[in-house]
Design an enzyme around this catalytic site. Structure first.
Site, PDB file in Angstrom:
ATOM      1  N   ASP A  34       1.093  -1.338  -0.009  1.00 37.13           N
ATOM      2  CA  ASP A  34       0.149  -0.033  -0.158  1.00 37.13           C
ATOM      3  C   ASP A  34       0.952   1.172   0.121  1.00 37.13           C
ATOM      4  O   ASP A  34       2.039   1.053   0.311  1.00 37.13           O
ATOM      5  CB  ASP A  34      -0.940  -0.095   1.198  1.00 37.13           C
ATOM      6  CG  ASP A  34      -2.162   1.027   1.011  1.00 37.13           C
ATOM      7  OD1 ASP A  34      -3.383   0.342   0.692  1.00 37.13           O
ATOM      8  OD2 ASP A  34      -2.043   2.519   1.148  1.00 37.13           O
ATOM      9  N   ASN A  96      -8.238   7.312 -10.869  1.00 35.08           N
ATOM     10  CA  ASN A  96      -7.727   5.815 -10.509  1.00 35.08           C
ATOM     11  C   ASN A  96      -6.922   5.265 -11.738  1.00 35.08           C
ATOM     12  O   ASN A  96      -6.147   4.258 -11.446  1.00 35.08           O
ATOM     13  CB  ASN A  96      -8.963   5.004 -10.366  1.00 35.08           C
ATOM     14  CG  ASN A  96      -9.647   5.113  -8.972  1.00 35.08           C
ATOM     15  OD1 ASN A  96      -9.186   5.728  -8.194  1.00 35.08           O
ATOM     16  ND2 ASN A  96     -10.848   4.624  -8.675  1.00 35.08           N
ATOM     17  N   VAL A 119      -9.159  -5.202  -9.476  1.00 36.30           N
ATOM     18  CA  VAL A 119     -10.624  -4.959  -8.785  1.00 36.30           C
ATOM     19  C   VAL A 119     -11.114  -3.596  -8.632  1.00 36.30           C
ATOM     20  O   VAL A 119     -12.259  -3.349  -8.473  1.00 36.30           O
ATOM     21  CB  VAL A 119     -10.435  -5.463  -7.217  1.00 36.30           C
ATOM     22  CG1 VAL A 119     -11.847  -5.413  -6.530  1.00 36.30           C
ATOM     23  CG2 VAL A 119      -9.752  -7.034  -7.292  1.00 36.30           C
ATOM     24  N   ASP A 149     -20.576 -10.566  -9.544  1.00 34.87           N
ATOM     25  CA  ASP A 149     -22.005 -10.398  -9.650  1.00 34.87           C
ATOM     26  C   ASP A 149     -22.727 -11.708  -9.727  1.00 34.87           C
ATOM     27  O   ASP A 149     -23.859 -11.938  -9.149  1.00 34.87           O
ATOM     28  CB  ASP A 149     -21.985  -9.614 -11.132  1.00 34.87           C
ATOM     29  CG  ASP A 149     -21.322  -8.417 -10.916  1.00 34.87           C
ATOM     30  OD1 ASP A 149     -21.092  -7.725 -10.168  1.00 34.87           O
ATOM     31  OD2 ASP A 149     -20.725  -8.239 -12.007  1.00 34.87           O
ATOM     32  N   HIS A 176     -19.237  -4.340 -15.373  1.00 32.24           N
ATOM     33  CA  HIS A 176     -19.320  -4.400 -13.981  1.00 32.24           C
ATOM     34  C   HIS A 176     -20.016  -3.285 -13.415  1.00 32.24           C
ATOM     35  O   HIS A 176     -19.320  -2.530 -12.713  1.00 32.24           O
ATOM     36  CB  HIS A 176     -18.075  -4.631 -13.179  1.00 32.24           C
ATOM     37  CG  HIS A 176     -18.161  -5.014 -11.926  1.00 32.24           C
ATOM     38  ND1 HIS A 176     -19.036  -5.997 -10.986  1.00 32.24           N
ATOM     39  CD2 HIS A 176     -17.756  -4.293 -10.743  1.00 32.24           C
ATOM     40  CE1 HIS A 176     -18.914  -5.894  -9.924  1.00 32.24           C
ATOM     41  NE2 HIS A 176     -18.275  -4.960  -9.694  1.00 32.24           N
TER      42      HIS A 176
HETATM   43  N1  APR Z   1      -0.680   2.821  -4.490  1.00 29.78           N
HETATM   44  C1  APR Z   1      -1.080   1.792  -3.438  1.00 29.78           C
HETATM   45  N2  APR Z   1      -2.076   1.637  -2.806  1.00 29.78           N
HETATM   46  C2  APR Z   1      -2.754   2.867  -2.769  1.00 29.78           C
HETATM   47  C3  APR Z   1      -2.546   4.089  -3.951  1.00 29.78           C
HETATM   48  C4  APR Z   1      -1.385   3.858  -4.654  1.00 29.78           C
HETATM   49  N3  APR Z   1      -0.971   4.745  -5.534  1.00 29.78           N
HETATM   50  N4  APR Z   1      -3.755   4.691  -3.741  1.00 29.78           N
HETATM   51  C5  APR Z   1      -4.297   4.163  -2.963  1.00 29.78           C
HETATM   52  N5  APR Z   1      -4.155   3.237  -2.352  1.00 29.78           N
HETATM   53  C6  APR Z   1      -4.700   2.406  -1.300  1.00 29.78           C
HETATM   54  C7  APR Z   1      -5.206   3.073  -0.208  1.00 29.78           C
HETATM   55  O1  APR Z   1      -4.366   3.610   0.734  1.00 29.78           O
HETATM   56  C8  APR Z   1      -6.203   1.909   0.531  1.00 29.78           C
HETATM   57  O2  APR Z   1      -5.625   1.073   1.548  1.00 29.78           O
HETATM   58  O3  APR Z   1      -5.776   1.513  -1.919  1.00 29.78           O
HETATM   59  C9  APR Z   1      -6.433   1.136  -0.825  1.00 29.78           C
HETATM   60  C10 APR Z   1      -7.819   1.285  -1.222  1.00 29.78           C
HETATM   61  O4  APR Z   1      -8.834   0.581  -0.043  1.00 29.78           O
HETATM   62  P1  APR Z   1     -10.202   1.113   0.400  1.00 29.78           P
HETATM   63  O5  APR Z   1     -10.205   2.770   0.336  1.00 29.78           O
HETATM   64  O6  APR Z   1     -10.295   0.321   1.847  1.00 29.78           O
HETATM   65  O7  APR Z   1     -10.997   0.636  -0.721  1.00 29.78           O
HETATM   66  P2  APR Z   1     -11.774  -0.926  -0.984  1.00 29.78           P
HETATM   67  O8  APR Z   1     -13.020  -1.005  -0.278  1.00 29.78           O
HETATM   68  O9  APR Z   1     -10.623  -1.923  -0.468  1.00 29.78           O
HETATM   69  O10 APR Z   1     -11.814  -0.925  -2.582  1.00 29.78           O
HETATM   70  C11 APR Z   1     -10.710  -0.718  -3.390  1.00 29.78           C
HETATM   71  O11 APR Z   1     -11.978  -2.167  -5.140  1.00 29.78           O
HETATM   72  O12 APR Z   1     -14.218  -2.714  -5.190  1.00 29.78           O
HETATM   73  C12 APR Z   1     -13.241  -1.886  -5.370  1.00 29.78           C
HETATM   74  O13 APR Z   1     -14.672   0.221  -5.879  1.00 29.78           O
HETATM   75  C13 APR Z   1     -13.446  -0.585  -5.168  1.00 29.78           C
HETATM   76  O14 APR Z   1     -12.137   0.747  -6.411  1.00 29.78           O
HETATM   77  C14 APR Z   1     -12.447   0.250  -5.188  1.00 29.78           C
HETATM   78  C15 APR Z   1     -11.275  -0.898  -4.797  1.00 29.78           C
END
Ligand code: APR
Length: 311
Positions: A34, A96, A119, A149, A176
């Protein structure tokens, strides 16, 4: 036989849960990455401390450095931000896509032959971007759609009929998004078409609920989106690839003429094995299903046009 190495990028809700399922199934050693310092390290350590209880020997490590993902056989990418108030869909796509670019480039630098399971939403367009950035063959890049789904649809059918989820199969194709295409003709209970078991109006309501199932969870949680089913479903895909099972799982796969579409990633039934998407299966669609699929393709194509890949 040495263990497989699986990287999970994004140690948020979906990523951390995926790491947990991967470890529980002992599909390999997991590297959780992360951008936030401490989060992947903390969650990995927490999972390692669950290992003695659940008796898994997968090693889970957390990192902020792509070097530690070197030689990954498979990478699950969940990094991204959710759509915030006031943010347009294009803003989300561009934010994104930027994140995906950093992630994918970091990954392929150290794992040039890996397989990517995406994802991050909006899904189909993110898979396309990940493919472009990775330079990988299209069969090695795919996205989570129909596995999730379809799981939701299976859950609803099982709840409706009071039968085991094990006996329920269901097929959802297309993007999706709200325009996904649940196929009731290809959904069965132990081989019996659901159309023989559930009255039309109830079945239509179940199909409608499936299309909005992600939103139903968001409305309940208020501060985030679903993660148990998404993480379980992406790990189902990972398992099919790691064990070379040749499972037939609908997912966002690259179509090059199949279903009459070209140069697009969209949900279609795919045979998943060691080489990634080994084959796309073309099922017969009636007029209504075809129209719904075409509308879904149009929606995804529209989003791909908004992509700024910097060509
Ligand atoms: N590099 C690495 N990690 C990153 C970056 C990056 N550049 N930018 C964001 N992140 C990490 C964030 O720090 C966070 O821990 O991505 C993680 C996303 O986690 P959540 O906010 O908890 O989101 P989550 O519910 O896991 O969903 C992630 O999956 O289902 C899809 O729509 C949803 O696009 C979303 C993704």
């Amino acid at each position: 036989m040495s263990r497989k190495k699986i990287a999970v990028v994004g140690a948020g809700h979906v990523g951390a849960s995926a790491a947990m399922w991967l470890a529980l199934k002992e599909l390999g050693d997991v590297v959780l990455l992360d951008i936030v310092e401490g989060t992947p390290q903390g969650k990995s350590l927490d999972l390692m401390e669950a290992a003695p209880v659940e008796s898994f020997d997968s090693r889970i490590t957390g990192t902020n450095d792509y070097k530690d993902t070197a030689g990954s056989d498979l990478v699950i990418i969940t990094a991204g931000i959710p759509r915030k108030p006031g943010m347009s869909r294009s803003d989300l796509i561009n934010t994104n896509t930027g994140i995906l670019k950093t992630v994918v480039e970091g990954i392929v630098k150290y794992s040039p032959d890996t397989t990517l399971l995406i994802v991050t939403n909006p899904l189909d367009v993110m898979v396309y971007a990940a493919w472009k950035y990775s330079g990988l063959p299209a069969r090695k890049v795919m996205g989570l759609s129909g596995a999730l789904d379809g799981a939701r649809l299976r859950a609803f059918i099982s709840m409706e009929l009071g039968v085991s989820v094990e006996d329920v199969h269901a097929m959802v194709i297309g993007g999706h998004a709200d325009e996904m295409v649940p196929l009731k003709r290809y959904s069965t209970v132990s081989g019996i078409p659901v159309t023989q078991l559930i009255p039309d109006d109830r079945l239509d309501a179940i199909m409608g609920r499936t299309k909005k199932a992600g939103g139903e969870i968001v409305a309940l949680l208020k501060t985030g989106s679903a993660y148990y089913a998404p993480s379980a479903a992406v790990v189902e895909m990972a398992e099919a690839i790691i064990k070379d099972k040749k499972r037939v799982i609908p997912c966002a796969a690259y179509c090059d003429g199949q279903y009459g579409v070209k140069d697009i990633f969209i949900g279609v039934p795919a045979v998943l094995g060691a080489s990634g998407v080994e084959r796309i299966i073309e099922v017969e669609l009636d007029q209504q299903e075809r129209a719904a699929f075409t509308a879904s393709v149009a929606a995804v194509s529209g989003l791909i046009k908004e992509l700024k890949i910097g060509e």
